[in-house]
Design a protein around this motif. Sequence first.
Motif, short mmCIF file in Angstrom:
data_model
loop_
_atom_site.label_atom_id
_atom_site.label_comp_id
_atom_site.label_asym_id
_atom_site.label_seq_id
_atom_site.Cartn_x
_atom_site.Cartn_y
_atom_site.Cartn_z
N UNK A 240 -9.69 11.00 -0.89
CA UNK A 240 -8.48 11.13 0.93
C UNK A 240 -9.02 10.47 1.32
N UNK A 241 -10.53 10.98 1.91
CA UNK A 241 -11.32 9.80 2.67
C UNK A 241 -10.90 8.30 2.38
N UNK A 242 -11.52 7.73 1.23
CA UNK A 242 -11.12 5.79 1.42
C UNK A 242 -9.66 6.08 1.47
N UNK A 243 -8.86 6.28 1.55
CA UNK A 243 -7.36 6.01 1.51
C UNK A 243 -7.27 6.24 3.31
N UNK A 253 -4.18 2.06 3.46
CA UNK A 253 -3.31 2.56 2.62
C UNK A 253 -2.65 3.53 2.06
N UNK A 254 -3.49 5.00 2.61
CA UNK A 254 -3.08 6.09 3.00
C UNK A 254 -1.73 6.32 3.17
N UNK A 255 -1.20 5.40 4.19
CA UNK A 255 0.33 5.83 4.84
C UNK A 255 1.17 5.06 4.01
N UNK A 256 1.07 5.08 3.18
CA UNK A 256 2.50 4.35 2.12
C UNK A 256 2.82 5.27 1.71
N UNK A 257 4.00 5.96 1.30
CA UNK A 257 4.09 7.13 1.05
C UNK A 257 4.05 7.02 -0.61
N UNK A 258 4.13 6.02 -1.74
CA UNK A 258 3.46 5.88 -2.62
C UNK A 258 2.35 6.88 -3.21
N UNK A 259 1.47 6.75 -1.58
CA UNK A 259 0.35 6.89 -2.15
C UNK A 259 0.06 8.86 -1.57
N UNK A 260 0.85 8.57 -0.36
CA UNK A 260 0.88 10.34 0.06
C UNK A 260 1.24 11.26 -0.76
N UNK A 261 2.30 10.42 -2.11
CA UNK A 261 2.83 11.67 -2.70
C UNK A 261 1.78 11.58 -3.86
N UNK A 262 1.26 10.22 -4.56
CA UNK A 262 0.43 11.43 -5.21
C UNK A 262 -0.57 12.07 -5.25
N UNK A 263 -1.09 11.43 -3.93
CA UNK A 263 -2.19 12.57 -3.07
C UNK A 263 -1.96 14.38 -2.97
N UNK A 264 -0.46 14.26 -2.44
CA UNK A 264 0.54 15.08 -2.40
C UNK A 264 0.13 16.41 -4.16
N UNK A 315 -8.42 4.74 -9.78
CA UNK A 315 -7.30 4.05 -9.50
C UNK A 315 -6.59 3.34 -8.17
N UNK A 316 -6.51 4.88 -6.93
CA UNK A 316 -6.53 4.57 -5.77
C UNK A 316 -7.91 4.18 -5.29
N UNK A 317 -8.53 3.88 -5.77
CA UNK A 317 -10.11 3.38 -5.00
C UNK A 317 -9.45 1.74 -4.73
N UNK A 318 -9.22 1.25 -6.04
CA UNK A 318 -8.45 0.10 -6.11
C UNK A 318 -10.03 -0.66 -6.93
N UNK A 319 -10.61 -1.85 -6.60
CA UNK A 319 -11.60 -3.08 -7.20
C UNK A 319 -12.63 -2.14 -7.02
N UNK A 320 -13.12 -1.56 -5.80
CA UNK A 320 -14.18 -0.64 -6.25
C UNK A 320 -14.64 0.59 -7.14
N UNK A 321 -13.62 0.77 -7.34
CA UNK A 321 -14.04 2.09 -8.19
C UNK A 321 -13.49 1.49 -9.55
N UNK A 322 -13.27 -0.04 -10.14
CA UNK A 322 -13.97 0.16 -11.37
C UNK A 322 -15.29 -0.33 -11.58
N UNK A 323 -15.66 -0.42 -9.89
CA UNK A 323 -17.38 -1.05 -10.14
C UNK A 323 -18.30 0.17 -11.31
N UNK A 324 -19.21 -0.50 -11.76
CA UNK A 324 -20.07 0.36 -11.88
C UNK A 324 -21.14 0.86 -11.26
#
Length: 363
Positions: A240-243, A253-264, A315-324
């Motif tokens: 939530x803090x990241x988006x 990105x937290x303003x996009x409806x699809x992201x809001x629904x997933x986090x809700x 997934x919602x962190x995008x690329x940085x979420x995939x890093x070690x």
Amino acid sequence: MSDLDLLPTEIEEDLRGSVRDLLGDRCDPAAVIAMYDGDRSLVAPLWKALAADLGLAGLLVAEEHGGHGATAREAAVVLEELGRHAAPVPFLTSAVIATSVLESDSVTPAGRELLAALASGERTAALVVPWSTGPGSPVVGRAGTVTSVAGALDADVLLVPVTTTSGLEIRAVAAERATVTPVVSLDMTRQLADVTVPVGEGEVVVADAEGAVRDALELGAALLASEQVGAARWCLDTTLAYVKVRRQFGRVVGGFQAIKHRLADLYTGVESATAAARYAAVAHAVADPDAPVSTAVAQAFCSDLAVLAAEEAVQLHGGIGMTWEHPAHVYLKRAKADQVALGTPGRHRARLATLVDLPGVGG
């Protein structure tokens, strides 16, 4: 369902604050990630600070045995914070499960002495059963190697179930008298080990131990749900803090409806999991008859929810979420490993059906 008070007390909130502050100071996420490279230097000093300095090793141990005489409510608070920080300490395996075994009415004088040592943080113990063993599963003491034991690497005393002609007993075996072989584990913050104990080794600490082991696994499964809630809460809060700050196409990105629904959806899931885990802890704290049902419900729900929360965080962190370097993968691995610990969600659902007298398929 029983009518129990689930609201946190002032003591629980103070305990939460103390544990959170200590973990914030001493449980560096970089050091946790380093455990996947074999660096376990974080474990011993962190466990000493929690076990001895804060006195958490004896949290559940009765005062007459040198503990604090707290209940599952307080232990659940601790485990929520440990889960939130993915802390690599043997609180669940030693301070909850092992001490619960030794709180049995069948404990021997040697067992009481060991319990006092565990309560002081002087020693650490692990129950030698596969980590997948859930409440209700049969525990058979057998010669040879027991695979996938949790907490054995950090224990200096192993509690070994042994089947005798008069039933199941628990023997305490010094870790140096056994062969403890680390295995590469999905969750290296709770690395498993294969344990081989020579036949006849150890001193009996609990006679007629079948009930004690069953109760310890039941309590462990109930409180594991709180650890899973802590991990899920971290995933939700961090994502939530990241988006709120990550921008894409000129807007956060937290303003996009699809992201809001997933986090809700995730928020409602985490809140539901919190309620289930807390109910399980409180039911055990007061020895409510609904405790086994509450354990099955909490484990069936929280195990899957923690995995979902960790997957969403990655997934919602995008690329940085995939890093070690980002800690999201630590929580995903912890959640996946916990999902099959102390019984899978499927086994807990099947057990729940039996507990509430649901007819089976075709029944």
